[in-house]
Design a protein around this motif. Sequence first.
Motif, PDB file in Angstrom:
ATOM      1  N   GLU A  33       0.362   3.070  11.394  1.00  0.00           N
ATOM      2  CA  GLU A  33       0.905   1.718  11.464  1.00  0.00           C
ATOM      3  C   GLU A  33       1.678   1.358  10.188  1.00  0.00           C
ATOM      4  O   GLU A  33       1.616   2.082   9.185  1.00  0.00           O
ATOM      5  N   HIS A  34       2.354   0.208  10.228  1.00  0.00           N
ATOM      6  CA  HIS A  34       3.310  -0.115   9.177  1.00  0.00           C
ATOM      7  C   HIS A  34       2.672  -0.477   7.843  1.00  0.00           C
ATOM      8  O   HIS A  34       3.293  -0.341   6.784  1.00  0.00           O
ATOM      9  N   SER A  35       1.423  -0.952   7.858  1.00  0.00           N
ATOM     10  CA  SER A  35       0.763  -1.302   6.598  1.00  0.00           C
ATOM     11  C   SER A  35       0.673  -0.115   5.640  1.00  0.00           C
ATOM     12  O   SER A  35       0.558  -0.294   4.428  1.00  0.00           O
ATOM     13  N   LEU A  49      13.907  -1.010   8.584  1.00  0.00           N
ATOM     14  CA  LEU A  49      14.333  -1.264   9.958  1.00  0.00           C
ATOM     15  C   LEU A  49      13.107  -1.732  10.721  1.00  0.00           C
ATOM     16  O   LEU A  49      12.068  -1.067  10.690  1.00  0.00           O
ATOM     17  N   ASP A  50      13.220  -2.859  11.398  1.00  0.00           N
ATOM     18  CA  ASP A  50      12.051  -3.419  12.090  1.00  0.00           C
ATOM     19  C   ASP A  50      12.534  -4.466  13.082  1.00  0.00           C
ATOM     20  O   ASP A  50      13.556  -5.128  12.848  1.00  0.00           O
ATOM     21  N   ALA A  51      11.811  -4.618  14.192  1.00  0.00           N
ATOM     22  CA  ALA A  51      12.057  -5.752  15.088  1.00  0.00           C
ATOM     23  C   ALA A  51      11.430  -7.016  14.517  1.00  0.00           C
ATOM     24  O   ALA A  51      11.856  -8.121  14.837  1.00  0.00           O
ATOM     25  N   LEU A  74       9.657  -9.547  11.441  1.00  0.00           N
ATOM     26  CA  LEU A  74       9.792  -9.954  10.042  1.00  0.00           C
ATOM     27  C   LEU A  74       8.678  -9.384   9.171  1.00  0.00           C
ATOM     28  O   LEU A  74       8.905  -9.054   8.003  1.00  0.00           O
ATOM     29  N   ASP A  75       7.468  -9.297   9.699  1.00  0.00           N
ATOM     30  CA  ASP A  75       6.305  -8.801   8.922  1.00  0.00           C
ATOM     31  C   ASP A  75       6.151  -9.558   7.604  1.00  0.00           C
ATOM     32  O   ASP A  75       5.802  -8.972   6.571  1.00  0.00           O
ATOM     33  N   LEU A  76       6.411 -10.875   7.637  1.00  0.00           N
ATOM     34  CA  LEU A  76       6.367 -11.679   6.403  1.00  0.00           C
ATOM     35  C   LEU A  76       5.116 -12.553   6.311  1.00  0.00           C
ATOM     36  O   LEU A  76       5.025 -13.427   5.458  1.00  0.00           O
ATOM     37  N   SER A 100      -2.693  -6.395   7.002  1.00  0.00           N
ATOM     38  CA  SER A 100      -2.300  -6.108   8.385  1.00  0.00           C
ATOM     39  C   SER A 100      -0.883  -5.532   8.425  1.00  0.00           C
ATOM     40  O   SER A 100      -0.076  -5.767   7.527  1.00  0.00           O
ATOM     41  N   HIS A 101      -0.586  -4.811   9.501  1.00  0.00           N
ATOM     42  CA  HIS A 101       0.788  -4.285   9.663  1.00  0.00           C
ATOM     43  C   HIS A 101       1.805  -5.420   9.821  1.00  0.00           C
ATOM     44  O   HIS A 101       2.994  -5.194   9.629  1.00  0.00           O
ATOM     45  N   ALA A 102       1.354  -6.620  10.159  1.00  0.00           N
ATOM     46  CA  ALA A 102       2.264  -7.765  10.308  1.00  0.00           C
ATOM     47  C   ALA A 102       2.609  -8.423   8.971  1.00  0.00           C
ATOM     48  O   ALA A 102       3.314  -9.431   8.937  1.00  0.00           O
ATOM     49  N   CYS A 103       2.133  -7.853   7.859  1.00  0.00           N
ATOM     50  CA  CYS A 103       2.322  -8.451   6.526  1.00  0.00           C
ATOM     51  C   CYS A 103       3.078  -7.537   5.567  1.00  0.00           C
ATOM     52  O   CYS A 103       3.256  -7.885   4.398  1.00  0.00           O
ATOM     53  N   ILE A 104       3.533  -6.384   6.041  1.00  0.00           N
ATOM     54  CA  ILE A 104       4.004  -5.369   5.091  1.00  0.00           C
ATOM     55  C   ILE A 104       5.212  -5.829   4.285  1.00  0.00           C
ATOM     56  O   ILE A 104       5.291  -5.609   3.064  1.00  0.00           O
ATOM     57  N   SER A 105       6.166  -6.498   4.941  1.00  0.00           N
ATOM     58  CA  SER A 105       7.356  -6.899   4.184  1.00  0.00           C
ATOM     59  C   SER A 105       7.018  -7.962   3.139  1.00  0.00           C
ATOM     60  O   SER A 105       7.594  -7.979   2.044  1.00  0.00           O
ATOM     61  N   ILE A 132      11.189   3.028   8.273  1.00  0.00           N
ATOM     62  CA  ILE A 132      11.632   2.798   9.654  1.00  0.00           C
ATOM     63  C   ILE A 132      10.421   2.500  10.535  1.00  0.00           C
ATOM     64  O   ILE A 132       9.607   3.379  10.809  1.00  0.00           O
ATOM     65  N   ASP A 133      10.307   1.223  10.923  1.00  0.00           N
ATOM     66  CA  ASP A 133       9.385   0.841  11.994  1.00  0.00           C
ATOM     67  C   ASP A 133      10.169   1.070  13.278  1.00  0.00           C
ATOM     68  O   ASP A 133      11.175   0.404  13.527  1.00  0.00           O
ATOM     69  N   ILE A 134       9.707   2.040  14.070  1.00  0.00           N
ATOM     70  CA  ILE A 134      10.494   2.513  15.216  1.00  0.00           C
ATOM     71  C   ILE A 134      10.793   1.402  16.223  1.00  0.00           C
ATOM     72  O   ILE A 134      11.737   1.506  16.994  1.00  0.00           O
TER      73      ILE A 134
END
Length: 286
Positions: free
Chosen positions: A104-106, A127-129, A131-133, A143-148, A212-214
């Motif tokens: 996962e992105h984290s 690259l991501d769909a 924001l992950d902010l 979480s992977h939703a916080c990486i950026s 790259i988040d696919i």
Amino acid sequence: MSKILFADANSDYNTASYVICGVPYDGTSCFRKGSIFAPEEMRKVSYNFETYNHFFGINFKDISIHDFGDLEVAEDIDTTLEMISGHADTFVSDGKIPVMMGGEHSLTLPFARACKKKYPDLGFVVLDAHLDLREEYQGRNNSHACISRHVIDEVTDKYASIGIRSGGQDEYEYASENRIKVFSAEDVFNSGIENIIKEIRKVIKGHVYLSIDIDAIDPAFAPAVGTPEPYGITPRDAREVIAAFAPDIVGFDLVEITPAYDSGNTAVLGAKLVRDFIAANAKARL
Ligand code: MN
Ligand code: MN
């Protein structure tokens, strides 16, 4: 240690310029789990491709690549990040270019941090769909939703994202208040990827980490992802980004493929993007 090695990863660690590693972890994934199977799947399908890469004009037999296998992970994300950060630091301080396959992105964070330690001017392109902010998601701040958010707060503010088309209202407000460079999939569609790259080049001039988040790529091309989001960018757009930044890239990852939802094509695309990154980077360093 995975038994299958990534195709053309024929070098030992000491002589390698590129160190591929898998990180089979998906503990914070919220919708479709299963990215733990992605490293092995990408290794398997990597044998689909010719050793000669015609697009970038380089033969993989002339590139020193080592497959380190899969890194050990724990059940929870914080321990896992600690466990893999030692490896990330070692690869980068040994002068290798890490090529991480998630998971996962984290998992990006320790690799980006390791590159920042060695290259203080580091910029980060993702690259991501999504924001992950978020500062935290479902009670976890890794979480992977916080990486950026983590990358911007803790690694570098020379940051740009491409392919975005999803986020909470608070995330979008945070991005605009903080003037974060967010290029949507619509921006790419309307302006062309070359012009987006030119815009990013105005702020990111030095070394680059490319993540790259696919799921940045349209689900028509990459259906097997943790959180699919229609209206995405194309594989060619992704390859253009790889080609444009390759000379300056010092760390790379490819995350969020979930093979159980695949006909096989998402893993094939993931393996191809990994190979195209290595080919483009090696060609630029010749
Ligand atoms: Mn992501
Ligand atoms: Mn995503």
